[in-house]
Every structure is written in C-alpha cells, then in structure tokens.
Design an enzyme around this catalytic site. Structure first.
Site, PDB file in Angstrom:
ATOM      1  CG  ASP A 123      -5.567  -6.233   0.276  1.00  0.00           C
ATOM      2  OD1 ASP A 123      -4.811  -7.008  -0.825  1.00  0.00           O
ATOM      3  OD2 ASP A 123      -5.622  -7.275   1.674  1.00  0.00           O
ATOM      4  CD  GLU A 124      -5.953  -1.691   3.965  1.00  0.00           C
ATOM      5  OE1 GLU A 124      -5.518  -2.668   3.502  1.00  0.00           O
ATOM      6  OE2 GLU A 124      -4.958  -1.183   4.990  1.00  0.00           O
ATOM      7  CB  VAL A 125      -0.677   0.713   0.722  1.00  0.00           C
ATOM      8  CG1 VAL A 125      -1.661   0.933   2.165  1.00  0.00           C
ATOM      9  CG2 VAL A 125       0.162  -0.287   1.041  1.00  0.00           C
ATOM     10  CE1 TYR A 184      10.856 -10.876   3.997  1.00  0.00           C
ATOM     11  CE2 TYR A 184      11.702 -10.444   5.472  1.00  0.00           C
ATOM     12  CZ  TYR A 184      11.607 -11.639   5.162  1.00  0.00           C
ATOM     13  OH  TYR A 184      12.500 -12.440   5.410  1.00  0.00           O
ATOM     14  N   GLY A 185       5.571  -8.291   5.533  1.00  0.00           N
ATOM     15  CA  GLY A 185       5.165  -8.289   6.520  1.00  0.00           C
ATOM     16  C   GLY A 185       4.341  -9.830   6.771  1.00  0.00           C
ATOM     17  NE  ARG A 240       6.890   1.304   3.737  1.00  0.00           N
ATOM     18  CZ  ARG A 240       5.466   1.943   4.166  1.00  0.00           C
ATOM     19  NH1 ARG A 240       4.728   3.103   3.742  1.00  0.00           N
ATOM     20  NH2 ARG A 240       4.976   1.449   5.073  1.00  0.00           N
ATOM     21  CD  GLU A 271     -12.655  -9.909   5.461  1.00  0.00           C
ATOM     22  OE1 GLU A 271     -12.085 -10.903   5.779  1.00  0.00           O
ATOM     23  OE2 GLU A 271     -13.074  -8.965   4.338  1.00  0.00           O
ATOM     24  CG  HIS A 281      -7.682 -10.481  -0.364  1.00  0.00           C
ATOM     25  ND1 HIS A 281      -8.798 -11.673  -0.923  1.00  0.00           N
ATOM     26  CD2 HIS A 281      -7.947  -9.389  -0.312  1.00  0.00           C
ATOM     27  CE1 HIS A 281      -9.636 -10.676  -0.209  1.00  0.00           C
ATOM     28  NE2 HIS A 281      -9.789  -9.782  -0.167  1.00  0.00           N
ATOM     29  CG  ASP A 341     -11.885 -13.224   2.412  1.00  0.00           C
ATOM     30  OD1 ASP A 341     -11.176 -13.826   3.096  1.00  0.00           O
ATOM     31  OD2 ASP A 341     -11.224 -11.663   2.527  1.00  0.00           O
TER      32      ASP A 341
HETATM   33  P1  NDP Z   1       1.006  -6.715   6.099  1.00  0.00           P
HETATM   34  O1  NDP Z   1      -0.102  -5.724   6.549  1.00  0.00           O
HETATM   35  O2  NDP Z   1       1.527  -7.652   6.840  1.00  0.00           O
HETATM   36  O3  NDP Z   1       2.211  -6.134   4.938  1.00  0.00           O
HETATM   37  C1  NDP Z   1       3.084  -4.926   5.357  1.00  0.00           C
HETATM   38  C2  NDP Z   1       4.146  -5.308   4.470  1.00  0.00           C
HETATM   39  O4  NDP Z   1       3.902  -4.082   3.615  1.00  0.00           O
HETATM   40  C3  NDP Z   1       5.476  -4.513   5.465  1.00  0.00           C
HETATM   41  O5  NDP Z   1       6.322  -4.827   5.134  1.00  0.00           O
HETATM   42  C4  NDP Z   1       5.682  -3.010   4.714  1.00  0.00           C
HETATM   43  O6  NDP Z   1       6.569  -2.417   5.290  1.00  0.00           O
HETATM   44  C5  NDP Z   1       5.047  -3.755   3.573  1.00  0.00           C
HETATM   45  N1  NDP Z   1       4.852  -2.149   2.832  1.00  0.00           N
HETATM   46  C6  NDP Z   1       3.078  -1.374   3.566  1.00  0.00           C
HETATM   47  N2  NDP Z   1       3.119   0.158   2.797  1.00  0.00           N
HETATM   48  C7  NDP Z   1       4.006   0.113   2.050  1.00  0.00           C
HETATM   49  C8  NDP Z   1       4.123   0.718   0.680  1.00  0.00           C
HETATM   50  N3  NDP Z   1       3.977   1.757   0.793  1.00  0.00           N
HETATM   51  N4  NDP Z   1       5.439   0.708  -0.039  1.00  0.00           N
HETATM   52  C9  NDP Z   1       6.349  -0.601   0.500  1.00  0.00           C
HETATM   53  N5  NDP Z   1       6.239  -1.372   0.960  1.00  0.00           N
HETATM   54  C10 NDP Z   1       5.384  -1.756   2.018  1.00  0.00           C
HETATM   55  O7  NDP Z   1       0.359  -7.427   5.156  1.00  0.00           O
HETATM   56  P2  NDP Z   1      -0.792  -9.076   5.077  1.00  0.00           P
HETATM   57  O8  NDP Z   1       1.106  -9.615   4.698  1.00  0.00           O
HETATM   58  O9  NDP Z   1      -1.051  -9.026   5.894  1.00  0.00           O
HETATM   59  O10 NDP Z   1      -1.348  -9.159   4.054  1.00  0.00           O
HETATM   60  C11 NDP Z   1      -0.901  -9.084   2.052  1.00  0.00           C
HETATM   61  C12 NDP Z   1      -1.354  -9.730   1.382  1.00  0.00           C
HETATM   62  O11 NDP Z   1      -1.541 -11.058   1.585  1.00  0.00           O
HETATM   63  C13 NDP Z   1      -2.874  -9.481   1.339  1.00  0.00           C
HETATM   64  O12 NDP Z   1      -3.424  -9.003  -0.349  1.00  0.00           O
HETATM   65  C14 NDP Z   1      -3.909  -9.938   1.523  1.00  0.00           C
HETATM   66  O13 NDP Z   1      -4.932  -9.259   1.498  1.00  0.00           O
HETATM   67  C15 NDP Z   1      -3.171 -11.575   1.669  1.00  0.00           C
HETATM   68  N6  NDP Z   1      -3.309 -12.017   2.737  1.00  0.00           N
HETATM   69  C16 NDP Z   1      -3.062 -11.827   3.949  1.00  0.00           C
HETATM   70  C17 NDP Z   1      -3.437 -12.931   4.723  1.00  0.00           C
HETATM   71  C18 NDP Z   1      -2.829 -13.105   6.274  1.00  0.00           C
HETATM   72  O14 NDP Z   1      -2.472 -13.856   7.255  1.00  0.00           O
HETATM   73  N7  NDP Z   1      -1.903 -11.466   6.906  1.00  0.00           N
HETATM   74  C19 NDP Z   1      -3.304 -14.015   4.055  1.00  0.00           C
HETATM   75  C20 NDP Z   1      -3.726 -15.251   3.063  1.00  0.00           C
HETATM   76  C21 NDP Z   1      -3.512 -13.719   2.807  1.00  0.00           C
HETATM   77  P3  NDP Z   1       7.150  -1.073   6.020  1.00  0.00           P
HETATM   78  O15 NDP Z   1       7.693  -2.679   7.090  1.00  0.00           O
HETATM   79  O16 NDP Z   1       8.348  -0.279   5.038  1.00  0.00           O
HETATM   80  O17 NDP Z   1       5.513  -1.276   7.064  1.00  0.00           O
HETATM   81 MG    MG Z   2      -9.949 -11.104   4.405  1.00  0.00          MG
END
Ligand code: NDP
Ligand code: MG
Ligand code: MG
Length: 330
Positions: free
Chosen positions: A83-85, A25-26, A48, A195, A108, A191
């Site tokens: 992506d890394e996790v 939920y990022g 989590r 970058e 992605h 992509d």
């Molecule tokens: P974020 O870094 O914003 O994701 C963070 C979220 O992941 C938080 O809700 C975090 O929860 C959760 N999280 C992290 N580690 C864990 C875990 N071990 N277990 C459960 N939840 C976890 O990611 P993005 O939104 O930037 O990217 C998501 C995907 O979208 C990627 O594949 C990226 O390549 C793709 N993408 C991203 C773009 C962007 O603009 N950012 C654009 C297009 C594609 P907690 O609060 O618990 O840490």
């Molecule tokens: Mg990229």
C-alpha cells in the site's frame, strides 16, 4: 443484512474478453494471478525487471512485463503491490495508461479512500479483497474451495463495474465461499480499526501488560509466557471455529466464571473511550495523515517502536519456549 454473492450468482461475462494486469507478485499478487489464470481469465503480470518477483512469475507460467507495459495493455489494472508504494508507482507508471473505460482495481481501499491515488473521472474504481492471506487464497482454491471475500465499487463509469469486480472475485475463487458487497470507506475504516484496536495493537498490549504483571510479581517468565501468550492460540482457535459462546462452553467453569466477572475491569469504560477516539482519528483522516508524514520522514517512530518491541523480555523467553515446543528452529 449484507448482500452475499456465490458462484451461481456470478458470471465471467464482464471479464472474459478483458485483459487483467496484476501489478505485483507478492502474497496476494501470486495467489490472485494464479487463481484467475487457472479460472481461464486473461492475466498478465506487471513487475519491475530488477526485482525478485520477476523470475518467480515467469516460472509460474505468466506473461510478465514492466508495470507500464502491463498498464498499457490491460483493460483491468489490479494493483497488488504494498500500500505504501502504490501512490508513487500509480502516478508514474500506471496513470498515463489509464484511458477511458478502463478499470483500476485494489484489494484494500486505503489509497483511494484517503485520496492518495486519484484516478481520472472516466474509469471504474473497484475492489476485490480476499479475507485471508495469499497462501491461503491459493491453497483453498487448489483444494476446490476458496476464502470469503469483499467487493466494492467506488466509481462505476462503464455501468458494469460491479460485474467486473464480481467476475474477478469468481476467478480468484472467492464466490465459492461467499463475497460480501461493501464500500471503500467501510472496508478501509473497519480494517484499520480492527488491526489497531484488537488484532495487532490491542492483543499485543494485553499480552505484554499481563506478562509484565506476573513477572513483576515474581513469577517465572516462562510460566508467564505460557499463560498470557502461548495459550492464546487455543482460545482464538475455539473462537474462530465456534464463536465466543463455543469458547465459553469449552473452557472450565472456573475460567468461565473468572473471565466473565473480571473482564470489565481490564477492558473498561476508559478503554471504550479510547476505542472511540481511535475510530474518530481513522474516520477524519488524522491517522492516514500521520502515517503519510511518518513515511515521508523515513519512519523514525516506527523504527524506534520496532526496536523497543524486539528488546522486550517476552521476546527472549518466547524464543526459547517456542524452540522447546518445536515451533521455531534456531
Ligand atoms: P506484498 O508486500 O506481498 O507485495 C510485494 C510485491 O510487490 C512483490 O511482487 C514486489 O516485487 C512488488 N513491488 C514492490 N514494490 C514495487 C515497485 N516499486 N514496483 C513494482 N512492484 C513492486 O503485498 P501484499 O500482497 O501483502 O499486499 C498487496 C495488496 O493486497 C495491498 O493493497 C494489501 O493491503 C492487500 N491485501 C493483503 C493481504 C495479505 O494477506 N497480505 C490481505 C488482503 C489484502 P519485487 O519482487 O520486485 O520487490
Ligand atoms: Mg490492514
Ligand atoms: Mg491456564
């Protein structure tokens, strides 16, 4: 030409009776989950419990549960954690619940394309990717429009994987602007190339090299910052709105002549050769392998490079000038 799907080309039929688990939920997770929910789709959020996102998603009105529970309940598992996790979370909490006919979905293609996540043969593998950061995905949706996006199908087990991806894209609002069909390979490789060569790598090195050239020649760092970094936004905005031609039409004739006659001395045959080599490393998996090893080792190179980048004179000068322009507070 590529195929573009709009709202009128897509229905919710393939997704309306399914449960979609948004994992994470990022930036993207929040925007995509809220948009799909507002579009009437059945969204649950997997997180989590100890993380900061848990309460945020509850506050936004979602049904929130652990990643495992969400993966078990859902027909479509849309993975939006960093992506890394993803590989570790996938292996432990998602794969055991990825039963026949389910769909595993991404924004992605990296982990699927480079084989870091290997789903079983009897599931769909799809991609729905907004071409914009999460905040914009949500804001434009609330304004009644959407950002453009991509869909791709790596594996179509159920026969309607593309319709599922498109239904999700519609729910996120992407078909309002237009959705391009691509492949995991094309999305991932372009992509990374973009970058590395232009957006993040190329542009910063161009700025730093030009900044250093002026400062070494005795010009004030403040002047160097304005001319080689600050004003870039004006040019990029013009290119974004009107293309390269529109930019040329909007700068002075002197800038146009000087730019057109000098640019190939900066970006020359050698630069193009380097671009081809960088692309090759992306295509044959050398970059992905290097990045995996870097992560396994605790990212020593990345941390060293971050430190160097932070210590550069351009950071000090830039901070002061951005404050002066009211762009940055303390
Ligand atoms: P974020 O870094 O914003 O994701 C963070 C979220 O992941 C938080 O809700 C975090 O929860 C959760 N999280 C992290 N580690 C864990 C875990 N071990 N277990 C459960 N939840 C976890 O990611 P993005 O939104 O930037 O990217 C998501 C995907 O979208 C990627 O594949 C990226 O390549 C793709 N993408 C991203 C773009 C962007 O603009 N950012 C654009 C297009 C594609 P907690 O609060 O618990 O840490
Ligand atoms: Mg990229
Ligand atoms: Mg100038």
């Amino acid at each position: 030409m590529v195929k573009i799907f709009y709202d009128k080309d897509v229905t919710f039929d393939a997704v309306k009776d399914k449960t979609i688990a948004v994992i994470g939920y990022g930036s993207q997770g929040r925007a995509q989950a809220l948009n799909m929910k507002d579009s009437g789709l059945n969204v649950i959020v997997g997180l989590r419990p100890e993380g900061a996102s848990w309460n945020k998603a509850i506050k936004d009105g979602h049904t929130v549960m652990t990643v495992e529970e969400a993966a078990e309940k859902a027909d479509i598992i849309h993975i939006l954690i960093p992506d890394e996790v993803q590989p570790a979370v996938y292996k432990k909490q998602i794969e055991p619940h990825l039963t026949e006919g389910k769909t595993i979905s991404f924004s992605h293609g990296y982990n699927i394309h480079y084989g870091l996540i290997k789903p079983p043969e009897n599931v769909n593998i799809t991609m729905v990717a907004p071409k914009g950061p999460g905040a914009m995905v949500r804001k434009t949706f609330e304004e009644g429009f959407g950002v453009p996006g991509l869909v791709a199908v790596e594996r179509d087990y159920t026969g309607d994987a593309l319709q599922i991806a498109l239904g999700m894209a519609k729910g996120i609002g992407l078909t309002r602007a237009g959705v391009i069909e691509t492949t995991f390979r094309e999305e991932t490789e372009t992509d990374l190339f973009g970058e590395q060569v232009v957006l993040c790598g190329g542009v910063t090195e161009l700025i730093k090299a030009a900044f250093e050239t002026l400062v070494e020649a005795g010009y004030a760092p403040e002047m160097a910052y304005f001319e080689t970094c600050h004003e870039l936004k004006l040019i990029v905005d013009l290119i974004y709105q009107k293309g390269l031609q529109g930019m040329w039409e909007n700068v002075s004739n002197t800038a146009e002549y000087g730019g057109l006659t000098r640019r190939k001395r900066v970006i020359n045959e050698e630069s193009r050769k380097a671009m081809k080599e960088i692309l090759k490393e992306i295509q044959d998996g050398r970059f992905a392998k290097e990045w995996s090893l870097e992560n396994v080792a605790g990212a020593p190179q990345l941390n060293a490079l971050r430190r160097l980048e932070k210590e550069h004179l351009i950071e000090k000068v830039g901070k002061e000038l951005r404050k002066m322009c009211g762009l940055e507070k303390e």
